[in-house]
Design a protein around this motif. Structure first.
Motif, PDB file in Angstrom:
ATOM      1  N   GLY A   2       0.809  -1.212   0.000  1.00  0.00           N
ATOM      2  CA  GLY A   2       0.000   0.000   0.000  1.00  0.00           C
ATOM      3  C   GLY A   2       0.842   1.262   0.000  1.00  0.00           C
ATOM      4  O   GLY A   2       0.532   2.237  -0.695  1.00  0.00           O
ATOM      5  N   LEU A   3       1.939   1.243   0.768  1.00  0.00           N
ATOM      6  CA  LEU A   3       2.835   2.407   0.814  1.00  0.00           C
ATOM      7  C   LEU A   3       3.476   2.638  -0.552  1.00  0.00           C
ATOM      8  O   LEU A   3       3.582   3.793  -1.015  1.00  0.00           O
ATOM      9  CB  LEU A   3       3.910   2.191   1.877  1.00  0.00           C
ATOM     10  N   TYR A   4       3.904   1.572  -1.194  1.00  0.00           N
ATOM     11  CA  TYR A   4       4.500   1.687  -2.522  1.00  0.00           C
ATOM     12  C   TYR A   4       3.528   2.345  -3.496  1.00  0.00           C
ATOM     13  O   TYR A   4       3.907   3.246  -4.260  1.00  0.00           O
ATOM     14  CB  TYR A   4       4.908   0.300  -3.031  1.00  0.00           C
ATOM     15  N   LEU A   5       2.280   1.902  -3.454  1.00  0.00           N
ATOM     16  CA  LEU A   5       1.273   2.473  -4.353  1.00  0.00           C
ATOM     17  C   LEU A   5       1.040   3.948  -4.047  1.00  0.00           C
ATOM     18  O   LEU A   5       0.895   4.767  -4.966  1.00  0.00           O
ATOM     19  CB  LEU A   5      -0.036   1.694  -4.230  1.00  0.00           C
ATOM     20  N   ARG A   6       1.001   4.299  -2.770  1.00  0.00           N
ATOM     21  CA  ARG A   6       0.705   5.683  -2.394  1.00  0.00           C
ATOM     22  C   ARG A   6       1.868   6.629  -2.657  1.00  0.00           C
ATOM     23  O   ARG A   6       1.656   7.810  -2.936  1.00  0.00           O
ATOM     24  CB  ARG A   6       0.276   5.738  -0.932  1.00  0.00           C
ATOM     25  N   LEU A   7       3.096   6.123  -2.569  1.00  0.00           N
ATOM     26  CA  LEU A   7       4.249   6.981  -2.849  1.00  0.00           C
ATOM     27  C   LEU A   7       4.339   7.346  -4.323  1.00  0.00           C
ATOM     28  O   LEU A   7       5.023   8.315  -4.687  1.00  0.00           O
ATOM     29  CB  LEU A   7       5.540   6.289  -2.400  1.00  0.00           C
ATOM     30  N   LYS A   8       3.657   6.598  -5.186  1.00  0.00           N
ATOM     31  CA  LYS A   8       3.680   6.887  -6.620  1.00  0.00           C
ATOM     32  C   LYS A   8       2.573   7.851  -7.040  1.00  0.00           C
ATOM     33  O   LYS A   8       2.469   8.207  -8.206  1.00  0.00           O
ATOM     34  CB  LYS A   8       3.535   5.572  -7.407  1.00  0.00           C
ATOM     35  N   LEU A   9       1.755   8.275  -6.074  1.00  0.00           N
ATOM     36  CA  LEU A   9       0.618   9.125  -6.396  1.00  0.00           C
ATOM     37  C   LEU A   9       1.029  10.579  -6.575  1.00  0.00           C
ATOM     38  O   LEU A   9       1.881  11.095  -5.851  1.00  0.00           O
ATOM     39  CB  LEU A   9      -0.442   9.033  -5.297  1.00  0.00           C
ATOM     40  N   LYS A  10       0.387  11.234  -7.525  1.00  0.00           N
ATOM     41  CA  LYS A  10       0.495  12.680  -7.637  1.00  0.00           C
ATOM     42  C   LYS A  10      -0.563  13.325  -6.745  1.00  0.00           C
ATOM     43  O   LYS A  10      -1.502  12.676  -6.318  1.00  0.00           O
ATOM     44  CB  LYS A  10       0.282  13.122  -9.088  1.00  0.00           C
ATOM     45  N   GLU A  11      -0.395  14.605  -6.467  1.00  0.00           N
ATOM     46  CA  GLU A  11      -1.374  15.301  -5.643  1.00  0.00           C
ATOM     47  C   GLU A  11      -2.659  15.506  -6.447  1.00  0.00           C
ATOM     48  O   GLU A  11      -2.643  15.567  -7.676  1.00  0.00           O
ATOM     49  CB  GLU A  11      -0.808  16.647  -5.173  1.00  0.00           C
ATOM     50  N   SER A  12      -3.788  15.596  -5.723  1.00  0.00           N
ATOM     51  CA  SER A  12      -5.070  15.722  -6.392  1.00  0.00           C
ATOM     52  C   SER A  12      -5.197  17.074  -7.094  1.00  0.00           C
ATOM     53  O   SER A  12      -4.627  18.079  -6.641  1.00  0.00           O
ATOM     54  CB  SER A  12      -6.217  15.560  -5.389  1.00  0.00           C
ATOM     55  N   PRO A  13      -5.941  17.131  -8.205  1.00  0.00           N
ATOM     56  CA  PRO A  13      -6.100  18.396  -8.936  1.00  0.00           C
ATOM     57  C   PRO A  13      -6.696  19.504  -8.077  1.00  0.00           C
ATOM     58  O   PRO A  13      -6.283  20.664  -8.175  1.00  0.00           O
ATOM     59  CB  PRO A  13      -7.041  18.024 -10.078  1.00  0.00           C
ATOM     60  N   ALA A  14      -7.665  19.179  -7.226  1.00  0.00           N
ATOM     61  CA  ALA A  14      -8.317  20.205  -6.408  1.00  0.00           C
ATOM     62  C   ALA A  14      -7.331  20.819  -5.415  1.00  0.00           C
ATOM     63  O   ALA A  14      -7.347  22.034  -5.181  1.00  0.00           O
ATOM     64  CB  ALA A  14      -9.508  19.606  -5.656  1.00  0.00           C
ATOM     65  N   PHE A  15      -6.478  19.986  -4.814  1.00  0.00           N
ATOM     66  CA  PHE A  15      -5.498  20.522  -3.863  1.00  0.00           C
ATOM     67  C   PHE A  15      -4.475  21.393  -4.580  1.00  0.00           C
ATOM     68  O   PHE A  15      -4.098  22.464  -4.080  1.00  0.00           O
ATOM     69  CB  PHE A  15      -4.791  19.380  -3.128  1.00  0.00           C
ATOM     70  N   LYS A  16      -4.016  20.954  -5.748  1.00  0.00           N
ATOM     71  CA  LYS A  16      -3.058  21.775  -6.505  1.00  0.00           C
ATOM     72  C   LYS A  16      -3.675  23.100  -6.908  1.00  0.00           C
ATOM     73  O   LYS A  16      -3.016  24.142  -6.866  1.00  0.00           O
ATOM     74  CB  LYS A  16      -2.584  20.995  -7.741  1.00  0.00           C
ATOM     75  N   GLN A  17      -4.943  23.073  -7.299  1.00  0.00           N
ATOM     76  CA  GLN A  17      -5.632  24.310  -7.652  1.00  0.00           C
ATOM     77  C   GLN A  17      -5.691  25.257  -6.459  1.00  0.00           C
ATOM     78  O   GLN A  17      -5.439  26.465  -6.585  1.00  0.00           O
ATOM     79  CB  GLN A  17      -7.051  24.006  -8.128  1.00  0.00           C
ATOM     80  N   MET A  18      -6.008  24.701  -5.290  1.00  0.00           N
ATOM     81  CA  MET A  18      -6.104  25.514  -4.083  1.00  0.00           C
ATOM     82  C   MET A  18      -4.767  26.162  -3.757  1.00  0.00           C
ATOM     83  O   MET A  18      -4.695  27.346  -3.402  1.00  0.00           O
ATOM     84  CB  MET A  18      -6.553  24.645  -2.908  1.00  0.00           C
TER      85      MET A  18
END
Length: 454
Positions: free
Chosen positions: A211-227
């Protein structure tokens, strides 16, 4: 995934289909691990009681074990207060990576803590500390995972994609139940007591690393980046979450009330109800429960997809009305002690629970605006869970013992559903619409495959 026409990126976030799939998979994995832990502790509680709290009384050991289990619910709101606002400040993906590693490490540690016979009082102390860490990290898990999936999901697919979070819930709980039961059947009672019960807890280690491996490959969500890109950052303080948006908190608590009471009554309490109250064989009860959960897993995504077409509110109102009308008949059917009536009763309860679970992950995050979404959701969700979810089996057991009425679980579900209808009617319909404070989210695909555009 639906194919979207090319959109004006000034009006919508255009996301890569593969990123959406990674976000959903990684978020659901953490929720599955949370309920895997919940399941294996529940099914090994009696053994854990004797290993860590030896007593001349089996009841005393079991009560001590469940007392430690309850500690996780006590600290969950503290985890919500810590991880929720943190996720609104530093990012959803960073906090989700932290929560899953804390959960898996704490669960793994339970499997390696020596027994009371080996190290004395340090054994229960170690168990208590591990459960406190589990509860604290879980306080930031569900709110963050649901928020992350919803902020990555196209507006017209949010219900379907959000339902995978609860698919993970059912999958984790089922895996834990089957694993513990299988190990107990293969090993002798002495082997299971000595070392066999530890195996499911040790398995949480590699599951957490995946699960950690999968989550470390995630980009930040579009809504958070927009904020974060907005020129003026809004206040995301505790005052903003708890006082200014108190109404949103209350609405979320009311919705979570029925979800958690339904979940913990049907998935957690029902096995004990079937065996202790209705005197149905324990192995048969487990088979019934596992088959019910597998059936729920088969249809939960259909429920989420249905809510994308007809709206969240009609499905939720229908589920609550169903609980009010059908809870008593369902428990009456269970009490008839025949396979046919038991299956029908469980089918009714499972259908009503899945109607809630398939829609709630897309409904709850959408109550809050982006800048307090993680914090507001995590805090209210865990307050409601601590007050109503984790206490449901205890309250129902006490009420049955006090009143002598075996239909108390039905009354409890009916009351919770009647209360929850009020916030359901108040919240706005969000199906197919952008969430508060966020632009629309769409997926763009071309002949060569999905391609992200920012």
């Amino acid at each position: 995934m639906d194919t979207e026409a090319t959109a004006d990126t000034t009006e919508a976030h255009i996301v890569d289909e593969s990123e959406v799939k990674r976000a959903v998979t990684a978020a659901a994995m953490g929720n599955a691990l949370e309920w895997f832990d919940f399941s294996i502790y529940s099914y090994t509680a009696a053994t854990i009681g004797h290993v860590f709290f030896p007593s001349h009384s089996n009841t005393a050991s079991l009560l001590a074990s469940f007392g430690v289990f309850t500690l996780a619910f006590v600290v969950r709101p503290l985890g919500g207060f810590f991880f929720g606002p943190l996720g609104d400040k530093v990012g959803r993906n960073k906090v989700l990576a932290l929560t899953i590693i804390l959960m898996s490490v704490a669960t793994f540690c339970i499997g390696i803590i020596p027994s009371y016979a080996s190290i004395g009082v340090w054994a229960p102390i170690g168990l208590i500390l591990a459960r406190l860490v589990q509860g604290f990290s879980t306080g930031g898990e569900y709110g963050g995972a649901a928020t992350f999936i919803c902020e990555f999901s196209p507006d017209n697919r949010r219900g379907f994609l959000g339902s995978w979070l609860e698919f993970g819930t059912l999958g984790g709980y089922t895996l834990g139940a089957v694993l513990v039961t299988g190990i107990s059947m293969v090993l002798t009672s002495e082997e299971f007591f000595t070392w066999g019960w530890r195996i499911p807890f040790l398995i949480a280690g590699p599951l957490g690393l995946l699960g950690l491996y999968l989550r470390l490959k995630l980009k930040e969500s579009p809504a958070f980046k927009q904020m974060k890109e907005d020129a003026e950052q809004k206040d995301s303080s505790f005052r903003e979450i708890l006082i200014v948006n108190l109404r949103l908190q209350a609405l979320c608590i009311g919705l979570v009330l029925i979800l958690n009471i339904a979940y913990y009554t049907v998935l957690s309490y029902l096995p004990s109800y079937l065996t202790e109250v209705l005197h149905i064989d324990a192995s048969r009860s487990l088979v019934f429960l596992v088959l019910t959960m597998l059936a729920m897993m088969c249809v939960i995504n259909m429920v989420g997809k249905l809510s994308d077409h007809v709206g969240r509110k009609p499905v939720l109102v229908g589920a609550c009305i169903g609980f009010i009308i059908l809870s008593y008949p369902a428990f009456w059917l269970l009490s008839q002690h025949s396979i046919t009536t038991t299956v029908i009763g469980l089918a009714i309860l499972g259908t009503l629970v899945v109607a809630l679970a398939g829609v709630m992950p897309a409904t709850l995050p959408a109550i809050f605006p982006t800048h307090i979404r993680y914090g507001g959701f995590a805090i209210s969700y865990n307050i409601s869970t601590a007050l109503f979810g984790g206490t449901a089996p205890l309250v129902i057991t006490w009420l049955i013992a006090t009143t002598g009425d075996n239909f108390v679980p039905a009354y409890y579900l009916m009351l919770a559903a009647a209360i929850a209808i009020v916030p359901i009617l108040i919240i706005p319909e969000t199906a197919g619409k952008p969430m508060l404070g966020s632009m629309a989210v769409r997926i763009q695909m071309n002949d060569s495959g999905p391609k992200a555009r920012n």
